[in-house]
Design a protein around this motif. Structure first.
Motif, mmCIF file in Angstrom:
data_model
loop_
_atom_site.group_PDB
_atom_site.id
_atom_site.type_symbol
_atom_site.label_atom_id
_atom_site.label_comp_id
_atom_site.label_asym_id
_atom_site.label_seq_id
_atom_site.Cartn_x
_atom_site.Cartn_y
_atom_site.Cartn_z
ATOM 1 N N THR A 78 0.809 -1.224 0.000
ATOM 2 C CA THR A 78 0.000 0.000 0.000
ATOM 3 C C THR A 78 0.838 1.269 0.000
ATOM 4 O O THR A 78 0.293 2.352 -0.224
ATOM 5 N N ILE A 79 2.128 1.168 0.254
ATOM 6 C CA ILE A 79 3.007 2.337 0.168
ATOM 7 C C ILE A 79 3.407 2.506 -1.296
ATOM 8 O O ILE A 79 4.069 1.651 -1.882
ATOM 9 N N SER A 80 2.998 3.619 -1.874
ATOM 10 C CA SER A 80 3.233 3.845 -3.301
ATOM 11 C C SER A 80 4.592 4.454 -3.588
ATOM 12 O O SER A 80 5.212 4.170 -4.612
ATOM 13 N N HIS A 81 5.058 5.311 -2.687
ATOM 14 C CA HIS A 81 6.292 6.052 -2.945
ATOM 15 C C HIS A 81 6.959 6.378 -1.621
ATOM 16 O O HIS A 81 6.276 6.618 -0.613
ATOM 17 N N ILE A 82 8.299 6.403 -1.623
ATOM 18 C CA ILE A 82 9.055 6.725 -0.418
ATOM 19 C C ILE A 82 10.082 7.815 -0.732
ATOM 20 O O ILE A 82 10.763 7.762 -1.756
ATOM 21 N N THR A 83 10.152 8.797 0.153
ATOM 22 C CA THR A 83 11.196 9.823 0.098
ATOM 23 C C THR A 83 12.006 9.746 1.386
ATOM 24 O O THR A 83 11.429 9.736 2.477
ATOM 25 N N ALA A 84 13.323 9.686 1.275
ATOM 26 C CA ALA A 84 14.204 9.729 2.448
ATOM 27 C C ALA A 84 15.024 11.007 2.382
ATOM 28 O O ALA A 84 15.741 11.242 1.405
ATOM 29 N N THR A 85 14.900 11.856 3.400
ATOM 30 C CA THR A 85 15.735 13.046 3.468
ATOM 31 C C THR A 85 17.048 12.699 4.145
ATOM 32 O O THR A 85 17.111 11.785 4.979
ATOM 33 N N MET A 86 18.104 13.421 3.785
ATOM 34 C CA MET A 86 19.414 13.158 4.381
ATOM 35 C C MET A 86 20.086 14.472 4.776
ATOM 36 O O MET A 86 20.407 15.313 3.931
ATOM 37 N N ASP A 87 20.241 14.661 6.077
ATOM 38 C CA ASP A 87 21.015 15.778 6.584
ATOM 39 C C ASP A 87 22.430 15.625 6.043
ATOM 40 O O ASP A 87 23.011 14.526 6.122
ATOM 41 N N THR A 88 22.992 16.698 5.498
ATOM 42 C CA THR A 88 24.242 16.571 4.744
ATOM 43 C C THR A 88 25.155 17.748 5.052
ATOM 44 O O THR A 88 24.849 18.890 4.690
ATOM 45 N N HIS A 89 26.270 17.481 5.735
ATOM 46 C CA HIS A 89 27.118 18.571 6.204
ATOM 47 C C HIS A 89 28.573 18.427 5.789
ATOM 48 O O HIS A 89 29.061 17.328 5.497
ATOM 49 N N LYS A 90 29.243 19.588 5.789
ATOM 50 C CA LYS A 90 30.686 19.657 5.659
ATOM 51 C C LYS A 90 31.232 20.321 6.925
ATOM 52 O O LYS A 90 30.468 20.770 7.778
ATOM 53 N N THR A 91 32.543 20.389 7.031
ATOM 54 C CA THR A 91 33.151 20.919 8.250
ATOM 55 C C THR A 91 32.771 22.369 8.501
ATOM 56 O O THR A 91 32.384 22.753 9.608
ATOM 57 N N MET A 92 32.881 23.201 7.456
ATOM 58 C CA MET A 92 32.715 24.643 7.613
ATOM 59 C C MET A 92 31.249 25.039 7.461
ATOM 60 O O MET A 92 30.805 25.461 6.397
ATOM 61 N N GLN A 93 30.482 24.906 8.557
ATOM 62 C CA GLN A 93 29.086 25.317 8.548
ATOM 63 C C GLN A 93 28.752 26.028 9.855
ATOM 64 O O GLN A 93 29.380 25.799 10.888
#
Length: 336
Positions: free
Chosen positions: A96-111
């Motif tokens: 019954t799950i038609s679609h999945i989105t996975a978000t990904m926190d994405t970092h570098k050193t200088m933030q």
């Protein structure tokens, strides 16, 4: 969703959810095809009711106990137990799950939320979980690390101006103060990866239902935090320059689905602020869209650092607000 829809595949082992390991993709692909044939699954494209599952930052950095920003909740087992329930939910509801989105926190050193961005009068960087307020930037308690200026092609003095502007904007919006987080979700590092058991479930769903899940990157802009996948905390700098943009993709996609189910980490931060931003967009477009959203309350935990911070009450208050707006607060074993 019907909790009795499909059996959980035999290879799924709850003891592995809190660990990191290599997925045997070819083997899982064959098992997914066999599972699909055995249970008469149809391609997701044929679903009459379109159900979208959004997973917020289900990454090692937040979900594995020995990693950088493990979300243990008050129990200490938060994210691990959340992901066990999440994987079981995906497998039970594979049809019954038609679609999945996975978000990904994405970092570098200088933030801006990492210690290297700031120094005190003695050249020391702030320790993790330090909150930096506008007043402390104005009085020189903390200053922008001018050694970084050339990397961003800005004048050292302007770096401090940007920091003051940023902290003031957060305060105007009533957001959390600028928090210095431990280095986490580092692009290219193992902490950035999706939790192995969850990635395996997404891959299995993709093969079994003939549909590609989405990966949505967030948090990689140097001068703004990005708790929400929909947009950063501050959009513009002191000179009106763009720090990040508001993403209308999600409200547009919501209009194409019958249900949106949301889970992930952390309930008090990236989940709550993503849902909050989505609710703002809903209120601009059509308030009835809120009724399409289901929050898996037992598949998300708040940030709790014993003897440092506990955001449980803030997370619960946010969910109460979402419920009043028409969203549904549910458990992974509920029928809905």
């Amino acid at each position: 969703m019907d909790s009795s829809t499909l059996p959980t595949p035999e290879f799924f082992d709850t003891k592995n959810v809190g660990t990191v390991w290599r997925i045997p993709y070819e083997q899982r692909a064959k098992e997914a095809r066999d599972f699909s044939h055995r249970t008469s699954l149809k391609p997701a494209s044929t679903d009459q009711t379109k159900t979208w599952l959004m997973l917020i930052d289900v990454q090692n950095t937040f979900c594995i106990p020995e990693f950088e920003l493990y979300v243990g909740g008050r129990s200490g087992r938060g994210a691990v137990e959340d992901n066990r329930r999440l994987c079981e939910f995906i497998y039970r509801n594979l049809g019954t799950i038609s679609h999945i989105t996975a978000t990904m926190d994405t970092h570098k050193t200088m933030q801006v939320f990492h210690a290297i961005f700031f120094v005190d009068k003695n050249g020391n960087h702030p320790v993790p979980y330090t909150d930096i307020h506008a007043a402390e930037l104005l009085d020189g308690t903390w200053t922008f690390n001018t050694a970084l200026a050339s990397q961003f092609s800005i004048a050292p003095e302007y770096g401090q101006q940007m920091m003051i502007h940023y902290a003031e904007e957060l305060e105007k919006k009533g957001k959390y103060a600028l928090t210095i987080w431990p280095y986490h979700a580092m692009l290219g590092g193992i902490g950035h990866a999706l939790v192995s058991s969850v990635e395996e479930a997404l891959f299995f769903h993709s093969i079994a239902r003939d549909t590609q899940y989405d990966i949505e990157i967030k948090g990689n802009k140097p001068f703004t935090e990005n708790y929400s996948v929909i947009g950063p905390e501050v959009l513009t700098g002191p000179m009106g320059e763009t720090l990040g943009t508001h993403n209308m993709k999600f409200i547009e996609q919501l209009q194409q689905f019958d249900k949106l189910i949301i889970a992930g980490q952390a309930k008090s931060h990236c989940v709550a602020w993503t849902v909050s931003d989505l609710l703002n967009d809903i209120n601009e477009v059509d308030t009835k869209l809120a009724k399409k959203i289901y929050l898996l309350d037992d598949c998300s935990s708040p940030v709790v650092v014993p003897d440092v911070v506990d955001h449980t009450d803030a997370a619960n208050a946010a969910y109460e607000k979402f419920a009043k707006a028409g969203m549904h607060i549910v458990r992974s074993i509920d029928s809905f």
